[in-house]
Design an enzyme around this catalytic site. Structure first.
Site, PDB file in Angstrom:
ATOM      1  N   ARG A 125       0.773  -1.310  -0.057  1.00 55.60           N
ATOM      2  CA  ARG A 125      -0.048  -0.020  -0.188  1.00 55.60           C
ATOM      3  C   ARG A 125       0.892   1.144   0.109  1.00 55.60           C
ATOM      4  O   ARG A 125       0.805   2.362   0.576  1.00 55.60           O
ATOM      5  CB  ARG A 125      -0.944   0.016   1.164  1.00 55.60           C
ATOM      6  CG  ARG A 125      -2.065  -1.066   1.270  1.00 55.60           C
ATOM      7  CD  ARG A 125      -2.994  -0.976   0.252  1.00 55.60           C
ATOM      8  NE  ARG A 125      -4.080  -1.797   0.289  1.00 55.60           N
ATOM      9  CZ  ARG A 125      -4.258  -2.917  -0.005  1.00 55.60           C
ATOM     10  NH1 ARG A 125      -3.289  -3.812  -0.681  1.00 55.60           N
ATOM     11  NH2 ARG A 125      -5.540  -3.781   0.247  1.00 55.60           N
ATOM     12  N   GLU A 127      -5.268   3.808   6.469  1.00 55.42           N
ATOM     13  CA  GLU A 127      -4.935   3.464   5.060  1.00 55.42           C
ATOM     14  C   GLU A 127      -5.347   4.694   4.259  1.00 55.42           C
ATOM     15  O   GLU A 127      -4.874   5.127   3.449  1.00 55.42           O
ATOM     16  CB  GLU A 127      -5.263   2.308   4.809  1.00 55.42           C
ATOM     17  CG  GLU A 127      -4.645   1.697   3.559  1.00 55.42           C
ATOM     18  CD  GLU A 127      -5.530   1.172   2.325  1.00 55.42           C
ATOM     19  OE1 GLU A 127      -5.593   1.957   1.608  1.00 55.42           O
ATOM     20  OE2 GLU A 127      -6.236   0.220   2.567  1.00 55.42           O
ATOM     21  N   SER A 179     -10.874  -0.661   3.227  1.00 53.69           N
ATOM     22  CA  SER A 179      -9.737  -0.900   4.548  1.00 53.69           C
ATOM     23  C   SER A 179      -9.672   0.333   4.973  1.00 53.69           C
ATOM     24  O   SER A 179      -9.013   1.193   4.200  1.00 53.69           O
ATOM     25  CB  SER A 179      -8.545  -1.639   4.199  1.00 53.69           C
ATOM     26  OG  SER A 179      -8.934  -2.927   3.592  1.00 53.69           O
TER      27      SER A 179
END
Ligand code: EPU
Length: 339
Positions: A164, A335, A239
């Protein structure tokens, strides 16, 4: 192209929270993009580039220029008898792009079906799911350098992809806007990736033994639809946290105290599913005011009533971080981009 003022961003972020952009422009080509960035330079205002708005949370109004990237187009070039290069402009919807590649029987992106967002933003956080990340098929991207106003081509190595992560979130943050991405896909002898547990289980329940890339995509779509809320119905940004990596020794200590804890070892580090930590800290399905942790996937925070403010969602996420930290000594990292 018009530069508009005082525009609501509610329909431009998948959380569906209210925030206003002081200035707003929708760009359809490089010429408009350059014009809009020039406008911001001349007026000394900051810019926010918006793709699908699926990985950000507005906690306040944006006091600058929001540029919605609507560059469209897909082109392809046969590389050899097994491979094709497919390029898509930044404003193409990611899932529609994946479906396009599958309709041509090009393999590689099937495990990334149904991820929200646009092509241009997928390299920023190196989107990934079910054992595949875009870096596995990424060749290069074209990006406008905001300092020089020149288009540059960045290779796989240049982008320094991680979990990520990429240079667009670190050393080159704010320097570029991605306008086109090129992928290398297979035209035959596709590499089918079904080792990720949920996919093989789903294929089995569909009665499929030797799946095609289209069938893998179907399985991924089924899994995602069964546990991830559709942002068109319930505001969310996928997420909300990253899965944290902790030192092996720390994981072993935790395992003594919490024998059920899950973890995926990688050398001296162990990746712990944040969803497990959040669920076992008692947050799964829990709602406070307008905000909740999703009842089927604790890692996803939802705008449960549709009326949540960004600040409320942010505060809810802080409570989760504090509570996981207190119980497990692990600090979760968001995130989603907070603005
Ligand atoms: N888990 C729980 N409780 C929960 C959720 C998960 O105990 O509420 C446990 C599951 O039992 C499982 C483990 O956590 O053993 C992992 O769960 P899952 O397979 O659902 O994946 P994840 O780690 O929660 C990651 C990505 C997702 C991606 C899936 C599938 C991150 C931060 N998230 O989630 O990506 O779809 O894997 O590959 O890496 C996104 O980034 O927006 C996203 C949805």
């Amino acid at each position: 192209m018009k530069i508009q003022e005082n525009i609501s961003l509610k329909n431009y972020n998948t959380f569906g929270v209210e925030a206003k952009a002081h200035y707003f422009a929708e760009v359809h080509d490089l010429h408009e993009l350059k014009y809009a960035t020039e406008f911001a330079k001349i007026n000394h205002i900051k810019i926010l580039f918006l793709g699908g708005g699926s990985n950000l949370l507005f906690t306040q109004d944006f006091d600058g220029l929001v540029i919605k990237l609507n560059l469209k187009g897909i082109s392809e070039e046969i590389l050899d008898e097994n491979h094709v290069l497919v390029s898509a402009k930044a404003g193409e919807n990611w899932h529609e792009f994946v479906l396009y590649t599958l309709s041509k029987n090009y393999g590689g992106l099937e495990n990334l079906s149904l991820i929200p967002g646009n092509v241009g933003t997928c390299p920023i956080q190196n989107i990934g799911a079910y054992g595949t990340e875009i870096k596995d098929h990424f060749v290069s991207c074209k990006a406008l350098n905001l300092e020089t106003s020149e288009i540059e081509e960045l290779s796989l190595e240049d982008c320094k992809f991680g979990y990520r992560d990429s240079i667009f979130k670190t050393s080159a943050k704010g320097k570029y806007v991605i306008v086109e991405v090129t992928f290398k896909l297979t035209t035959q002898n596709h590499l089918i990736k079904t080792e990720y547990g949920a996919i093989s289980t789903e294929l089995k329940s569909l009665g499929i033994e030797n799946p095609t890339i289209q069938e893998v995509s179907k399985a991924v779509i089924n899994i995602r639809q069964s546990k991830l809320p559709n942002p068109a119905e319930i505001g969310n940004a996928g997420s909300f946290f990253k899965n944290p990596s902790i030192p092996l020794a720390q994981f072993e200590n935790l395992k003594e105290k919490f024998p059920e804890i899950q973890g995926y070892a990688n050398g001296d580090w162990v990746k712990v599913p944040a969803g497990w930590l959040i669920e076992n800290a008692g947050w799964k399905g829990k709602q406070i005011g307008n905000v909740a942790s999703h009842k089927l996937q604790a890692l996803v925070i939802i705008n449960a009533t549709g009326n949540a403010s960004g600040k409320e969602i942010y505060d809810f996420s802080t409570q989760i971080i504090d509570s996981v930290k207190e119980k497990y000594g692990i600090e979760l990292e968001r995130e989603v981009n907070i603005l």
